[in-house]
Design a protein around this motif. Sequence first.
Motif, PDB file in Angstrom:
ATOM      1  N   PRO A  17      26.819  38.722  36.015  1.00 51.99           N
ATOM      2  CA  PRO A  17      27.024  37.459  35.912  1.00 51.99           C
ATOM      3  C   PRO A  17      28.328  37.016  35.163  1.00 51.99           C
ATOM      4  N   ILE A  18      28.818  38.032  34.147  1.00 50.20           N
ATOM      5  CA  ILE A  18      30.182  37.559  33.510  1.00 50.20           C
ATOM      6  C   ILE A  18      31.393  37.704  34.333  1.00 50.20           C
ATOM      7  N   LEU A  19      31.410  38.809  35.186  1.00 52.20           N
ATOM      8  CA  LEU A  19      32.336  39.347  36.245  1.00 52.20           C
ATOM      9  C   LEU A  19      32.360  38.179  37.352  1.00 52.20           C
ATOM     10  N   THR A  20      31.174  37.776  37.647  1.00 52.59           N
ATOM     11  CA  THR A  20      31.065  36.811  38.647  1.00 52.59           C
ATOM     12  C   THR A  20      31.729  35.590  38.402  1.00 52.59           C
ATOM     13  N   ALA A  21      31.341  35.168  36.977  1.00 50.95           N
ATOM     14  CA  ALA A  21      31.975  33.824  36.651  1.00 50.95           C
ATOM     15  C   ALA A  21      33.334  33.807  36.626  1.00 50.95           C
ATOM     16  N   LEU A  22      33.743  35.142  35.888  1.00 49.19           N
ATOM     17  CA  LEU A  22      35.112  35.243  35.871  1.00 49.19           C
ATOM     18  C   LEU A  22      36.070  34.800  37.055  1.00 49.19           C
ATOM     19  N   MET A  23      35.448  35.640  38.328  1.00 47.21           N
ATOM     20  CA  MET A  23      36.007  35.376  39.665  1.00 47.21           C
ATOM     21  C   MET A  23      35.837  33.789  40.129  1.00 47.21           C
ATOM     22  N   VAL A  24      34.787  33.318  40.045  1.00 49.16           N
ATOM     23  CA  VAL A  24      34.602  32.020  40.637  1.00 49.16           C
ATOM     24  C   VAL A  24      35.531  31.142  39.694  1.00 49.16           C
ATOM     25  N   LEU A  25      35.609  31.266  38.371  1.00 49.98           N
ATOM     26  CA  LEU A  25      36.484  30.371  37.797  1.00 49.98           C
ATOM     27  C   LEU A  25      37.966  30.585  38.132  1.00 49.98           C
ATOM     28  N   ALA A  26      38.279  31.905  38.320  1.00 50.25           N
ATOM     29  CA  ALA A  26      39.715  32.122  38.690  1.00 50.25           C
ATOM     30  C   ALA A  26      40.048  31.333  39.912  1.00 50.25           C
ATOM     31  N   ILE A  27      39.206  31.436  41.298  1.00 45.04           N
ATOM     32  CA  ILE A  27      39.398  30.969  42.250  1.00 45.04           C
ATOM     33  C   ILE A  27      39.399  29.544  42.178  1.00 45.04           C
ATOM     34  N   GLY A  28      38.505  28.903  41.463  1.00 44.86           N
ATOM     35  CA  GLY A  28      38.291  27.430  41.273  1.00 44.86           C
ATOM     36  C   GLY A  28      39.541  26.905  40.574  1.00 44.86           C
ATOM     37  N   LEU A  29      40.096  27.518  39.595  1.00 43.74           N
ATOM     38  CA  LEU A  29      41.126  26.851  38.961  1.00 43.74           C
ATOM     39  C   LEU A  29      42.461  26.821  39.896  1.00 43.74           C
ATOM     40  N   GLY A  30      42.463  28.052  40.586  1.00 39.61           N
ATOM     41  CA  GLY A  30      43.669  28.164  41.520  1.00 39.61           C
ATOM     42  C   GLY A  30      43.509  27.123  42.756  1.00 39.61           C
ATOM     43  N   LEU A 320      47.650  29.853  41.864  1.00 34.84           N
ATOM     44  CA  LEU A 320      46.937  30.191  42.995  1.00 34.84           C
ATOM     45  C   LEU A 320      47.131  31.655  43.378  1.00 34.84           C
ATOM     46  N   PHE A 321      48.386  32.323  43.495  1.00 35.77           N
ATOM     47  CA  PHE A 321      48.749  33.678  43.779  1.00 35.77           C
ATOM     48  C   PHE A 321      48.403  34.383  42.578  1.00 35.77           C
ATOM     49  N   VAL A 322      48.673  34.133  41.472  1.00 41.08           N
ATOM     50  CA  VAL A 322      48.198  34.597  40.320  1.00 41.08           C
ATOM     51  C   VAL A 322      46.744  34.868  40.197  1.00 41.08           C
ATOM     52  N   CYS A 323      45.948  33.921  40.371  1.00 49.08           N
ATOM     53  CA  CYS A 323      44.568  33.858  40.603  1.00 49.08           C
ATOM     54  C   CYS A 323      44.071  34.967  41.547  1.00 49.08           C
ATOM     55  N   MET A 324      44.895  34.829  42.732  1.00 46.17           N
ATOM     56  CA  MET A 324      44.271  35.789  43.605  1.00 46.17           C
ATOM     57  C   MET A 324      44.319  36.971  43.299  1.00 46.17           C
ATOM     58  N   VAL A 325      45.712  37.551  42.715  1.00 45.62           N
ATOM     59  CA  VAL A 325      46.109  38.995  42.161  1.00 45.62           C
ATOM     60  C   VAL A 325      44.937  39.360  41.263  1.00 45.62           C
ATOM     61  N   ASN A 326      44.283  38.357  40.299  1.00 42.53           N
ATOM     62  CA  ASN A 326      43.498  38.861  39.453  1.00 42.53           C
ATOM     63  C   ASN A 326      42.109  39.047  40.253  1.00 42.53           C
ATOM     64  N   ILE A 327      41.891  38.099  41.120  1.00 45.95           N
ATOM     65  CA  ILE A 327      40.609  38.558  41.747  1.00 45.95           C
ATOM     66  C   ILE A 327      40.635  39.765  42.703  1.00 45.95           C
ATOM     67  N   VAL A 328      41.720  40.220  43.074  1.00 45.71           N
ATOM     68  CA  VAL A 328      41.636  41.453  43.874  1.00 45.71           C
ATOM     69  C   VAL A 328      41.668  42.605  42.735  1.00 45.71           C
ATOM     70  N   ILE A 412      38.859  31.397  52.508  1.00 48.70           N
ATOM     71  CA  ILE A 412      39.818  32.144  53.142  1.00 48.70           C
ATOM     72  C   ILE A 412      40.807  33.021  52.020  1.00 48.70           C
ATOM     73  N   ALA A 413      41.034  32.341  50.731  1.00 46.62           N
ATOM     74  CA  ALA A 413      41.510  32.933  49.600  1.00 46.62           C
ATOM     75  C   ALA A 413      40.720  34.081  49.124  1.00 46.62           C
ATOM     76  N   SER A 414      39.486  33.855  49.087  1.00 49.42           N
ATOM     77  CA  SER A 414      38.628  35.000  48.434  1.00 49.42           C
ATOM     78  C   SER A 414      38.257  35.935  49.526  1.00 49.42           C
ATOM     79  N   VAL A 415      38.290  35.817  50.634  1.00 46.96           N
ATOM     80  CA  VAL A 415      38.016  36.945  51.716  1.00 46.96           C
ATOM     81  C   VAL A 415      39.353  37.664  51.759  1.00 46.96           C
ATOM     82  N   VAL A 416      40.514  36.855  51.618  1.00 47.59           N
ATOM     83  CA  VAL A 416      41.880  37.682  51.753  1.00 47.59           C
ATOM     84  C   VAL A 416      41.988  38.587  50.650  1.00 47.59           C
ATOM     85  N   ALA A 417      41.628  38.074  49.222  1.00 50.21           N
ATOM     86  CA  ALA A 417      41.589  39.012  47.998  1.00 50.21           C
ATOM     87  C   ALA A 417      40.574  39.987  48.162  1.00 50.21           C
TER      88      ALA A 417
END
Length: 437
Positions: A17-30, A320-328, A412-417
């Motif tokens: 849940p913590i890792l999932t929340a971090l990814m959702v937060l990153a994509i949401g902010l971006g 958004l690009f920085v967020c995507m790099v972190n999600i990757v 699209i951003a999450s799938v690409v990441a």
Amino acid sequence: MFAYYLDLAWHSLRRNPILTALMVLAIGLGIGASMTMITVLHVLTDDPLPGRSSQLFTPHLDPLPLNYKQGGDSPDAADNVTWPDAMALLKAHRAERQAAMAGGTLLVRPTRADLRPFNVDGRYATADFFAMFGMPFEHGQSWSAADDAARAHVVVLSDTLYRKLFGNGSGIGQDVRLGEHDFRVIGVTADWQPKPMFYADPGAQHYSDVDQFFLPLSAAVDLKLSTNGNQSGWGKNDDSTSLTGATMTWLQFWVQLNSPAQAQAYRQFLVDYSAQQKAQGRFERPSTDAKLYSLMGWLKHENLVPNDVRLQLWLALGFLFVCMVNIVALLLAKFLRRSSEISVRRALGARRRDIFLQLGIESALIGVAGGVLGLVIAQIGLWSVRHRPDDYAQLAQMDMPMLLGTLALAIIASVVAGLLPAWRACRVQPALQLKTS
């Protein structure tokens, strides 16, 4: 099979849940930051008259002397036209419709006892103004070319001003006192507010100004009514301040041309007219300075989009690009930690594309959650924009296409990441992982 992969993705996300929340937060902010600025840019660059803008053009002549010095922050004096030029273009009648216009602010003196005098903004124009721009009428009609010639004291009111002055009663045929003069009401338009107000003076507040009344331009000039906008004069003595003189630009001029052939013919007419005026010694600059802008081309020429909006958009996209790099990075760590699980599935017969599809659906699920969060953040961002003092601020609203675009961009951003992590996870050798386990 899709439902099965979706169930696997859901259980996988719930295990961390913590890792999932971090990814959702990153994509949401971006997504939220990006869509806030994309929405603002969409509002500022939107077509103010869809379906009609392709037929609307504004001539650009240059009657300025060679030694004319343009102020640094003031609009280009040649963006407006002089009275003689406007009248000559009207008389030539080379377009399907044409209209000269200028803005003005007048004091309304209501006859109702419960209303005090108040100022309203409006437009002085020639008769084709209404038909050319497709303004809808609630009651009555516009004035005619004969009324222009007669300098008739008639007025067309917006529905808002009409109801304020007359309530639910009938005001057609009655007089309204504007400034020091009475005008007979002949028509009422539906509230018509194209954004930006493309036909206004280049120095106007294009996103906040609204016209509440419309008067014949000839009557306004005859009565010496006050005008808004940039007035640039370069003549000697009183000639430089005379609205009907040849050395004062203050009018806007628009034409309706229904085909590319008509537009090309009108463009050549402008060049010939400019050359004629130069031969007479009036224009000093090259006749090739005569141009014909389309509506959207004029908005681009005027550069109505503030530079800080473009800068903020690039910063948001960079974020958004920085967020995507972190999600990757997060997805890569998550998927590689599941190498043993993936190897077992491979050993049981799952193909690489099955694993890739499963992980892709998991990434898309993160995108959906991030998109919903991004919508909330974008709405907060747009709320903050609407509290800025800029004239376009109140227009910062998301429409349905932008709402759907937010969700689509998030997915699209999450799938690409997730492409690189999913591909990397698919390349794991099952035998090596099973042996290690």
